[in-house]
Design a protein around this motif. Structure first.
Motif, short mmCIF file in Angstrom:
data_model
loop_
_atom_site.label_atom_id
_atom_site.label_comp_id
_atom_site.label_asym_id
_atom_site.label_seq_id
_atom_site.Cartn_x
_atom_site.Cartn_y
_atom_site.Cartn_z
N GLN A 43 107.80 170.76 39.50
CA GLN A 43 108.12 170.81 38.07
C GLN A 43 107.07 171.58 37.27
O GLN A 43 107.23 171.81 36.08
CB GLN A 43 108.22 169.39 37.51
CG GLN A 43 106.89 168.65 37.37
CD GLN A 43 107.05 167.34 36.62
OE1 GLN A 43 108.06 166.66 36.76
NE2 GLN A 43 106.05 167.00 35.82
N TRP A 44 105.99 172.01 37.95
CA TRP A 44 104.91 172.70 37.26
C TRP A 44 105.02 174.21 37.47
O TRP A 44 105.25 174.69 38.56
CB TRP A 44 103.56 172.20 37.77
CG TRP A 44 103.42 170.71 37.67
CD1 TRP A 44 103.36 169.96 36.53
CD2 TRP A 44 103.36 169.78 38.75
NE1 TRP A 44 103.25 168.64 36.84
CE2 TRP A 44 103.26 168.48 38.19
CE3 TRP A 44 103.38 169.91 40.14
CZ2 TRP A 44 103.18 167.33 38.97
CZ3 TRP A 44 103.31 168.77 40.93
CH2 TRP A 44 103.20 167.51 40.33
N ASN A 45 104.80 174.93 36.39
CA ASN A 45 104.87 176.39 36.44
C ASN A 45 103.49 177.04 36.51
O ASN A 45 103.39 178.26 36.61
CB ASN A 45 105.61 176.92 35.21
CG ASN A 45 107.06 176.47 35.19
OD1 ASN A 45 107.76 176.54 36.20
ND2 ASN A 45 107.52 176.01 34.04
N SER A 46 102.43 176.23 36.43
CA SER A 46 101.08 176.79 36.47
C SER A 46 100.11 175.74 36.98
O SER A 46 100.41 174.54 37.03
CB SER A 46 100.64 177.25 35.07
OG SER A 46 100.50 176.13 34.21
N GLU A 48 97.44 174.84 35.47
CA GLU A 48 97.04 174.01 34.34
C GLU A 48 98.02 172.86 34.11
O GLU A 48 97.62 171.73 33.78
CB GLU A 48 96.92 174.86 33.07
CG GLU A 48 95.75 175.84 33.06
CD GLU A 48 95.95 177.03 33.98
OE1 GLU A 48 94.95 177.66 34.36
OE2 GLU A 48 97.12 177.32 34.33
N GLU A 49 99.32 173.12 34.28
CA GLU A 49 100.31 172.07 34.10
C GLU A 49 100.16 170.98 35.16
O GLU A 49 100.23 169.78 34.85
CB GLU A 49 101.72 172.66 34.16
CG GLU A 49 102.10 173.50 32.94
CD GLU A 49 103.53 173.99 33.02
OE1 GLU A 49 104.27 173.55 33.93
OE2 GLU A 49 103.92 174.81 32.17
N ALA A 50 99.96 171.40 36.40
CA ALA A 50 99.79 170.43 37.49
C ALA A 50 98.53 169.59 37.28
O ALA A 50 98.54 168.37 37.46
CB ALA A 50 99.73 171.16 38.83
N LYS A 51 97.44 170.23 36.87
CA LYS A 51 96.18 169.52 36.65
C LYS A 51 96.31 168.55 35.47
O LYS A 51 95.75 167.43 35.50
CB LYS A 51 95.07 170.52 36.37
CG LYS A 51 93.68 169.91 36.18
CD LYS A 51 93.21 169.20 37.42
CE LYS A 51 91.70 168.91 37.38
NZ LYS A 51 91.26 168.17 36.20
N ALA A 52 97.04 168.93 34.43
CA ALA A 52 97.22 168.05 33.28
C ALA A 52 97.98 166.78 33.67
O ALA A 52 97.63 165.68 33.22
CB ALA A 52 97.95 168.80 32.17
N SER A 53 99.00 166.92 34.50
CA SER A 53 99.74 165.75 34.97
C SER A 53 98.85 164.86 35.82
O SER A 53 98.86 163.63 35.69
CB SER A 53 100.97 166.18 35.78
OG SER A 53 101.91 166.85 34.98
#
Length: 201
Positions: A43-46, A48-53
């Motif tokens: 579900q992550w496009n970057s 940064e998105e994966a790390k934020a989750s």
């Protein structure tokens, strides 16, 4: 028309086509070289998105239901692996030099629960590659240049009785590499020299 003239005309057309094709290949430079890509669907496009989750996971508070909303649930998110307590032992104790005392306290406690102890492992990634440079030199294997870019993120989440008790991550936020292979004899030999340069250098 003599036979010699007919023979010259017969070979003139294919030769002309060959010259035209060669000129077009040279003019197009790297536009005709192959490109490729690979993506571990998530579900992550970057990065940064994966790390934020991942950062939203709170130890001893976040539950397996919460992980579903964050994208780390194997039953609703693709490519999330479920590890049993035996798999966790292999992860944290890959050899005899690592003892039980070396494990994080929360992981040791979790392993005592056996079947109630499990882990989720997520490895989202994006990798793109393309060959650049001169088409003729590339096709004849005299010189091949490749550019790779993308990112990858790895998360291991240990769960004891449906609650997260330990987490750890690793990854590469920005992959930027250039690879060059040279063959002085072209197709007559294998690659004799490979140089890889990271864009971060």
């Amino acid at each position: 028309m003599s036979k010699a003239v007919m023979i010259r005309q017969t070979y003139w057309v294919p030769l002309s086509l060959l010259v035209v094709l060669l000129v077009m290949m040279l003019a197009s430079c790297s536009s005709g070289l192959p490109k490729g890509g690979a993506k571990t669907k998530s579900q992550w496009n970057s990065f940064e998105e994966a790390k934020a989750s991942y950062d939203s996971i709170i130890l001893n508070e976040t539950t397996t239901d919460d992980l579903q909303d964050l994208g780390f649930d194997p039953y609703s998110a693709p490519n999330v692996r479920i590890l049993s307590y035996l798999d966790i032992i292999q992860k944290f104790s890959p050899n005899s030099s690592v003892t039980n005392d070396d494990l994080p306290p929360s992981v040791r406690t979790c392993l005592k629960s056996r079947e109630k102890c499990l882990a989720y492992e997520a490895t989202p990634s994006v990798s793109n590659s393309k060959r650049v440079g001169n088409v003729v030199l590339d096709l004849l294997k005299f010189k091949r240049e490749r550019i790779r870019n993308g990112w990858n993120f790895n998360a291991l989440i240990v769960i004891d009785h449906n609650t997260v008790v330990y987490k750890i991550w690793s990854g590469v936020p920005l992959i930027d590499e250039e690879e060059t292979r040279r063959n002085p004899l072209g197709p007559l030999q294998d690659s004799v020299g490979t140089a890889v340069r990271s864009g971060a250098e």
